[in-house]
Each structure stands twice: as C-alpha cells, then as structure tokens.
Design an enzyme around this catalytic site. Structure first.
Site, PDB file in Angstrom:
ATOM      1  N   CYS A  86      -7.838 -17.533 105.592  1.00  0.00           N
ATOM      2  CA  CYS A  86      -6.962 -18.388 104.788  1.00  0.00           C
ATOM      3  C   CYS A  86      -7.474 -19.822 104.723  1.00  0.00           C
ATOM      4  O   CYS A  86      -6.973 -20.621 103.932  1.00  0.00           O
ATOM      5  CB  CYS A  86      -5.546 -18.384 105.357  1.00  0.00           C
ATOM      6  SG  CYS A  86      -4.846 -16.753 105.599  1.00  0.00           S
ATOM      7  N   HIS A 100       0.728 -19.959  98.185  1.00  0.00           N
ATOM      8  CA  HIS A 100      -0.394 -19.815  99.114  1.00  0.00           C
ATOM      9  C   HIS A 100      -1.356 -18.722  98.641  1.00  0.00           C
ATOM     10  O   HIS A 100      -1.406 -17.637  99.214  1.00  0.00           O
ATOM     11  CB  HIS A 100       0.160 -19.489 100.507  1.00  0.00           C
ATOM     12  CG  HIS A 100      -0.867 -19.318 101.574  1.00  0.00           C
ATOM     13  ND1 HIS A 100      -2.090 -19.969 101.572  1.00  0.00           N
ATOM     14  CD2 HIS A 100      -0.854 -18.549 102.709  1.00  0.00           C
ATOM     15  CE1 HIS A 100      -2.775 -19.620 102.654  1.00  0.00           C
ATOM     16  NE2 HIS A 100      -2.063 -18.752 103.346  1.00  0.00           N
TER      17      HIS A 100
END
Length: 388
Positions: A83, A335
């Site tokens: 991420c 996200h």
C-alpha cells in the site's frame, strides 16, 4: 546535493470506475500533471502500483502506461511496496533527479480494485502481510489491524468512540474535495452504528476499496527555471526516507509502535532540516482509524498513546494545531492502494501552492508531510514537502 522540486500535479476522481481502464486512468492523471507543468515530454516514468497482476491480470505497467500515453522510448518501471507503493515511487523519481541521471521524471500512482470480487480483493490486499505465517492461517489484512486496534484501546483506555473522531475529521474535509470518493460528512453516531467488518473495526473505521490515479512531475530547480516554471508553482521535496519493520506482526518488538514510520520520519526531518513542530499539515495513512493514531505518534506529533487524544480534542482539524487528512485522507478521498502515496503528494502540493479547495486550505502552509504505509507497518515512506 540540490533538492528536487515538483512542478506538475494531476489526478482523477477516486471512485468505482467501472467503464474506465487502469491505463486510461493513469494516462489521464499523467497528462493532467504534464499540462500543469507546461511540458510535453519526460525522461522517465515510475509507476506506483501494488497488485495489478492480481486485480486486473496486467503487469509491466511501465511499458503499458508509457506506450498508452505516447511517451516514446523512455525508461519506465513499476515500483511495488504494498500500500506504500505510491510514496515509494515518488522517492525513486526524486532520487533519479537528485543524482542527475534524469532531468524530468513523471511519477504515476494507479490502482484498479473494483473489477475484482470483494472476497478476491480482500485476499489480494492480504498479500501485503506475511503469506506463509499470517494469511495461511486465515488472518485477513483487516483482521490484523483489528488486533492492533483492540490492543491500542485496551492498553491506553480508549473507546471505539474516541477513535471515531478520525473518521469524522476525514469526512468533514473530504466533503469539500471534488476528487474524493465520499463527499459527505459523518457524525460520531454514524461511525459507531456502522457494521463491524472485524471487531472492533467498523465499516466507517476503514478506507474503501476503489479505483484512482494521481501523478506528479519532478525535476531540479535549475531545469524548472529553464522550463519557465514560476517559483510559486514549484514545491520542494525537502526530505524523504523509507524504512522497514518485520512483515509479520508476531515478530514485532512492540505491536503499538510503527517503528518504520519513526525511523523514516527522523531521517526525513534531518534531511529537510526541520522538526515535527515546523510542519503545517500531515497527510497520514489512515487506512484504519487506529493507524492514524499510531502514525501521529510515530512521526513525533503526539506522545506514545496520545494519538487518539488529539483527534478527540479536535486538534487535527484544518484550523487546529495539527491538521491531518486535509482533503479527506484514505477514509473519505479513498484508498486506491498503489496510488495513495501519490494522491497524498498531489494534495500536499496543492496545499503548499495555496490551491486547495475552499474550506480545506491550510492557512499560510509552508511545510507538509506525507506518510504512506505498506503492510501493517512493514514498509513506510515519509516525504516532507516545502514551498519554494
């Protein structure tokens, strides 16, 4: 060694882009950034992406996007750091400029997540953890963060309501961001009434799965002046660092300390010649509300165990002492994992240029910090940006 500057920034709205491909999103963000910089070519391309091979069965993104954007025979490569891929890609582009290998570098962060079934997407996100020692035993990524949140509350005496203030703040700011996925405010009651996804993490404690792309153009100050870029359009990458921790939670010395974030922040502050007190706003990685609390503690904004206290006391609002998630953060803006670090960078650039949307512009902002987490804290980047 002269610090590099960002001279162009672009992005596309975060959301569920059913009718738009990854290559189209990435190219749109890239061309927006190039247009913002006033250029029509770059020397290289770095693509931040976590799991395109799993989500859309496509790798070799450097070639894919460079080809689709018509960039010619330039070097192009994908950077993967879970991420934290976007923040890592920004750093790799900055390094190339600093050592003089390339004059003008493009960095694109992109992820297309919603084409996958939710159960598959959950598994792909879990690849950021330890596949052999965590995933094999059924620990999903959200479950691992739920363990951290439960321990944080028990250790420091916080409640689920205390942590909900991070989500409330993110949505308050994201409601004013035209690029955010969720452009609406929420109350503490809304957060608390949302269903559990992994107790104690509720739906409104977690960032959404989504699609998105953002891009920045990085060069040297000398080249920027040669290109005719006005000084007020330049934002300096004043300091940056990336650090690692154990990929497996069970091997951590302290479950409630993001050691990689602390190390990266200390090195970045040193490189920039600043401290946390000098920073005007912070874009931290709030994939889960507890991670926002731990991040504030790790980067030196709050004492250990007091990150959630800042949110509860309202000290993280735009007009408060420690503004965070100024355009919604991961929770409200969204996200799209490999793109998140570049979205943070674009948002910091807009803040430092004074170009943030009305209502969420940090007054007189001169220094901003972005912090991008890979895994459960195993691979973390910290970038400090400064108005030229």
């Amino acid at each position: 060694m002269e610090k590099p500057v960002i001279i162009g920034a672009g992005m596309v709205p975060v959301g569920e882009h059913w009718r738009v491909s990854l290559r189209d999103m990435a190219t749109e963000a890239l061309l927006n950034a190039m247009d913002d910089a006033g250029i029509d070519k770059v020397d290289s391309l770095y693509v931040g992406n976590m799991a395109s091979g799993s989500f859309i069965e496509q790798e070799n993104l450097g070639a894919l996007i460079a080809d689709w954007a018509g960039l010619g025979h330039i070097p192009a490569v994908k950077i993967e750091a879970a991420c934290g891929s976007g923040g890592a890609a920004v750093q790799e582009g900055a390094k190339a400029v600093m050592v003089g290998l390339e004059d003008v570098v493009a960095v694109v962060g992109v992820e297309k997540m919603t084409d996958a079934w939710p159960t598959d997407a959950t598994r792909y996100l879990g690849y950021a953890a330890d596949a052999e020692y965590e995933l094999f035993h059924g620990a999903s990524f959200v479950a691992l963060n739920a363990l951290i949140m439960r321990l944080y509350m028990k250790t420091y005496g916080y409640t689920e309501e205390d942590l909900a203030y991070f989500s409330v703040n993110a949505h308050r700011n994201g409601a004013k961001n035209p690029y955010a996925m969720f452009k609406r405010e929420v109350s503490v009651e809304t957060v608390l009434k949302s269903p559990y996804v992994a107790d104690p993490i509720k739906l409104f404690d977690a960032a959404p799965m989504c699609d998105g792309a953002a891009a920045v153009i990085i060069t040297s100050k000398e080249k920027a002046r040669e290109l005719g870029v006005p000084k007020d359009k330049m934002v300096e990458l004043a300091g940056f660092w990336r650090a690692m921790d154990t990929i497996n939670l069970a091997n951590r010395e302290d479950f409630l300390t993001l050691t990689a974030a602390r190390v990266a922040a200390e090195k970045a502050y040193e490189m920039a010649g600043v401290t946390a007190k000098d920073v005007d706003f912070f874009e931290v990685h709030d994939a889960f509300t507890v991670m926002a609390a731990l991040s504030l503690e790790a980067i030196g904004v709050a004492k250990k165990g007091e990150g959630a206290k800042l949110a509860k006391e309202g000290q993280i609002a735009i007009d408060a002492d420690y503004p965070i998630q100024t355009m919604g953060g991961l929770k409200s803006r969204g996200h799209p994992v490999g793109a998140t670090g570049v979205y943070q960078t674009v948002e910091a650039v807009l803040q430092l240029r004074g170009e943030a949307p009305d209502g969420i512009q940090v007054p007189d902002a001169e220094i901003g910090l972005t912090q991008n987490i890979g895994g459960t804290g195993s691979n973390i980047t910290v970038n400090i940006l400064r108005r030229v």
